[in-house]
Design a protein around this motif. Structure first.
Motif, PDB file in Angstrom:
ATOM      1  N   LYS A   1      36.289  44.954  47.436  1.00  0.00           N
ATOM      2  CA  LYS A   1      34.843  45.206  47.337  1.00  0.00           C
ATOM      3  C   LYS A   1      34.026  44.004  47.774  1.00  0.00           C
ATOM      4  O   LYS A   1      32.843  43.967  47.554  1.00  0.00           O
ATOM      5  CB  LYS A   1      34.501  45.551  45.875  1.00  0.00           C
ATOM      6  N   GLY A   2      34.622  42.995  48.349  1.00  0.00           N
ATOM      7  CA  GLY A   2      33.848  41.883  48.906  1.00  0.00           C
ATOM      8  C   GLY A   2      33.736  40.702  47.964  1.00  0.00           C
ATOM      9  O   GLY A   2      32.816  39.898  48.082  1.00  0.00           O
ATOM     10  N   GLY A   3      34.675  40.580  47.017  1.00  0.00           N
ATOM     11  CA  GLY A   3      34.573  39.441  46.110  1.00  0.00           C
ATOM     12  C   GLY A   3      35.073  38.150  46.767  1.00  0.00           C
ATOM     13  O   GLY A   3      35.857  38.180  47.714  1.00  0.00           O
ATOM     14  N   ASP A   4      34.656  37.012  46.285  1.00  0.00           N
ATOM     15  CA  ASP A   4      35.004  35.712  46.865  1.00  0.00           C
ATOM     16  C   ASP A   4      36.478  35.402  46.573  1.00  0.00           C
ATOM     17  O   ASP A   4      36.885  35.414  45.419  1.00  0.00           O
ATOM     18  CB  ASP A   4      34.116  34.645  46.220  1.00  0.00           C
ATOM     19  N   PRO A   5      37.341  35.155  47.611  1.00  0.00           N
ATOM     20  CA  PRO A   5      38.766  34.930  47.319  1.00  0.00           C
ATOM     21  C   PRO A   5      39.063  33.594  46.626  1.00  0.00           C
ATOM     22  O   PRO A   5      40.116  33.410  46.048  1.00  0.00           O
ATOM     23  CB  PRO A   5      39.445  34.983  48.693  1.00  0.00           C
ATOM     24  N   ASN A   6      38.142  32.639  46.695  1.00  0.00           N
ATOM     25  CA  ASN A   6      38.403  31.352  46.062  1.00  0.00           C
ATOM     26  C   ASN A   6      38.093  31.376  44.580  1.00  0.00           C
ATOM     27  O   ASN A   6      38.604  30.567  43.828  1.00  0.00           O
ATOM     28  CB  ASN A   6      37.550  30.259  46.726  1.00  0.00           C
ATOM     29  N   LYS A   7      37.282  32.297  44.170  1.00  0.00           N
ATOM     30  CA  LYS A   7      36.919  32.331  42.751  1.00  0.00           C
ATOM     31  C   LYS A   7      37.926  33.165  42.008  1.00  0.00           C
ATOM     32  O   LYS A   7      38.597  34.015  42.551  1.00  0.00           O
ATOM     33  CB  LYS A   7      35.531  32.947  42.586  1.00  0.00           C
ATOM     34  N   GLU A   8      37.996  32.933  40.702  1.00  0.00           N
ATOM     35  CA  GLU A   8      38.894  33.722  39.878  1.00  0.00           C
ATOM     36  C   GLU A   8      38.268  35.095  39.644  1.00  0.00           C
ATOM     37  O   GLU A   8      37.110  35.178  39.236  1.00  0.00           O
ATOM     38  CB  GLU A   8      39.080  33.020  38.526  1.00  0.00           C
ATOM     39  N   PRO A   9      39.022  36.193  39.868  1.00  0.00           N
ATOM     40  CA  PRO A   9      38.413  37.501  39.628  1.00  0.00           C
ATOM     41  C   PRO A   9      38.315  37.774  38.145  1.00  0.00           C
ATOM     42  O   PRO A   9      39.143  37.274  37.365  1.00  0.00           O
ATOM     43  CB  PRO A   9      39.389  38.472  40.303  1.00  0.00           C
ATOM     44  N   PRO A  10      37.361  38.540  37.728  1.00  0.00           N
ATOM     45  CA  PRO A  10      37.303  38.895  36.309  1.00  0.00           C
ATOM     46  C   PRO A  10      38.468  39.817  35.971  1.00  0.00           C
ATOM     47  O   PRO A  10      38.825  40.715  36.734  1.00  0.00           O
ATOM     48  CB  PRO A  10      35.964  39.605  36.141  1.00  0.00           C
ATOM     49  N   VAL A  11      39.084  39.575  34.828  1.00  0.00           N
ATOM     50  CA  VAL A  11      40.268  40.365  34.466  1.00  0.00           C
ATOM     51  C   VAL A  11      39.795  41.677  33.880  1.00  0.00           C
ATOM     52  O   VAL A  11      38.931  41.714  33.005  1.00  0.00           O
ATOM     53  CB  VAL A  11      41.111  39.583  33.401  1.00  0.00           C
ATOM     54  N   VAL A  12      40.369  42.765  34.386  1.00  0.00           N
ATOM     55  CA  VAL A  12      39.986  44.107  33.953  1.00  0.00           C
ATOM     56  C   VAL A  12      41.204  44.767  33.343  1.00  0.00           C
ATOM     57  O   VAL A  12      42.263  44.846  33.994  1.00  0.00           O
ATOM     58  CB  VAL A  12      39.478  44.937  35.161  1.00  0.00           C
ATOM     59  N   THR A  13      41.113  45.175  32.080  1.00  0.00           N
ATOM     60  CA  THR A  13      42.239  45.921  31.493  1.00  0.00           C
ATOM     61  C   THR A  13      41.758  47.319  31.156  1.00  0.00           C
ATOM     62  O   THR A  13      40.687  47.511  30.569  1.00  0.00           O
ATOM     63  CB  THR A  13      42.722  45.256  30.197  1.00  0.00           C
ATOM     64  N   HIS A  14      42.574  48.287  31.520  1.00  0.00           N
ATOM     65  CA  HIS A  14      42.189  49.675  31.269  1.00  0.00           C
ATOM     66  C   HIS A  14      42.863  50.229  30.024  1.00  0.00           C
ATOM     67  O   HIS A  14      42.779  51.403  29.768  1.00  0.00           O
ATOM     68  CB  HIS A  14      42.581  50.544  32.464  1.00  0.00           C
ATOM     69  N   TYR A  15      43.577  49.445  29.266  1.00  0.00           N
ATOM     70  CA  TYR A  15      44.349  49.966  28.149  1.00  0.00           C
ATOM     71  C   TYR A  15      43.974  49.228  26.903  1.00  0.00           C
ATOM     72  O   TYR A  15      43.349  48.171  26.935  1.00  0.00           O
ATOM     73  CB  TYR A  15      45.847  49.840  28.433  1.00  0.00           C
ATOM     74  N   GLU A  16      44.360  49.821  25.799  1.00  0.00           N
ATOM     75  CA  GLU A  16      44.152  49.156  24.492  1.00  0.00           C
ATOM     76  C   GLU A  16      45.454  49.266  23.738  1.00  0.00           C
ATOM     77  O   GLU A  16      46.045  50.335  23.705  1.00  0.00           O
ATOM     78  CB  GLU A  16      43.085  49.896  23.683  1.00  0.00           C
ATOM     79  N   ILE A  17      45.851  48.204  23.146  1.00  0.00           N
ATOM     80  CA  ILE A  17      47.055  48.284  22.341  1.00  0.00           C
ATOM     81  C   ILE A  17      46.668  48.014  20.891  1.00  0.00           C
ATOM     82  O   ILE A  17      45.985  47.036  20.608  1.00  0.00           O
ATOM     83  CB  ILE A  17      48.095  47.252  22.812  1.00  0.00           C
TER      84      ILE A  17
END
Lengths: 157, 123
Positions: free
Chosen positions: A141-157
């Motif tokens: 989606k055009g995010g900056d490759p040098n920056k850390e991406p935000p972590v996305v979790t789709h599950y809950e334990i």
């Protein structure tokens, strides 16, 4: 072409002699001859023949024109080209007309009502939002490759 | 099986095919005489040793004349014909004027308010 004016169709017949002359002109009996009602529609003195298509005529009689089931000199219906055997058929149906119409309308109305109800009150299995891999497609989606991406979790334990 | 406007009755249910009275028989005989006379004329022309190039059918010529050239002389403006003429000739024009006008006005109003999304065009 070779036919005089009094052999061609003319205006609506008023008197009894005109009717007799018109019946003779069209090769019909005087009692059979019945012109279209004089409503100004343009029919003139053309006879009003019964509205029967050529499907109903006897297939085994020796017509002069077998494919049209029509004899030479026989008065033709005003809607002759509609009643030929390729087109409109008025022969009696095996099922009565009113029964056919009733069945068709019942089926059509049932289907339309059911489809309408289905549109107003839809019912389907439960669904959730679509989940994308690679941290919600951060790089695509055009995010900056040098920056850390935000972590996305789709599950809950 | 009730009579209706679109389809004719079967021969078994139509009272005109049975119950033949002497008048009906005489009418049938007269019709047969006319038909035999016409058939004789046709067969004479057909089996002629020097047949004409085209055997004209006067019934066909009369039918074509009645439907094309006899309509205008026998037409008469009555309330019914003028109403039907106005309905079929002027009605569609007024209808489409109204449709296009309301559609354009709606689009114009949306553009003025800024809510209209221009459709994507390749050209």
């Amino acid at each position: 072409s070779g036919m005089s004016k009094d052999l061609m169709p003319g205006p609506y017949p008023r008197t009894a002699e005109e009717r007799a002359a018109a019946a003779k002109k069209y090769n019909m009996r005087v009692e059979d001859y019945e012109p279209y009602p004089d409503d100004g529609f343009g029919y003139g003195d053309y006879p009003k023949l019964p509205d029967k298509s050529f499907h109903e005529r006897d297939p085994w009689y020796q017509w002069d024109q077998p494919d049209m089931r029509h004899n030479w000199g026989e008065p033709m219906h005003w809607d002759f080209d509609m009643y030929i055997r390729n087109r409109v058929d008025t022969s009696p149906t095996p099922v009565p007309w009113h029964t056919m119409r009733k069945h068709f309308l019942v089926f059509l109305s049932t289907m339309l009502i059911m489809f309408g109800l289905g549109e107003i009150y839809p019912s389907y299995r439960p669904v959730g939002p679509k989940q994308y891999p690679f941290n919600d497609l951060y790089l695509e989606k055009g995010g900056d490759p040098n920056k850390e991406p935000p972590v996305v979790t789709h599950y809950e334990i | 099986y009730r009579p209706n406007r679109y389809v004719s009755l079967p021969a078994e249910l139509d009272p005109e095919t049975y119950d033949s009275s002497p008048e009906k028989r005489r009418a049938e005989a007269e019709r047969l005489a006319i038909r035999a006379r016409l058939k004789r004329q046709y067969q004479l022309q057909l089996n002629n040793p020097n047949p004409p190039a085209v055997i004209e059918d006067p019934a066909l010529l009369r039918w074509a004349y009645a439907r094309t050239q006899n309509v205008y002389p026998t037409f008469r403006p009555t309330p019914k014909t003028s109403f039907l003429g106005a309905l079929f000739a002027i009605g569609p024009i007024l209808f489409w004027i109204a449709v296009f006008k309301t559609d354009r006005d709606r689009k114009e109003k949306l553009i003025q308010e800024g809510k209209y999304k221009r459709p994507f065009s390749v050209f």
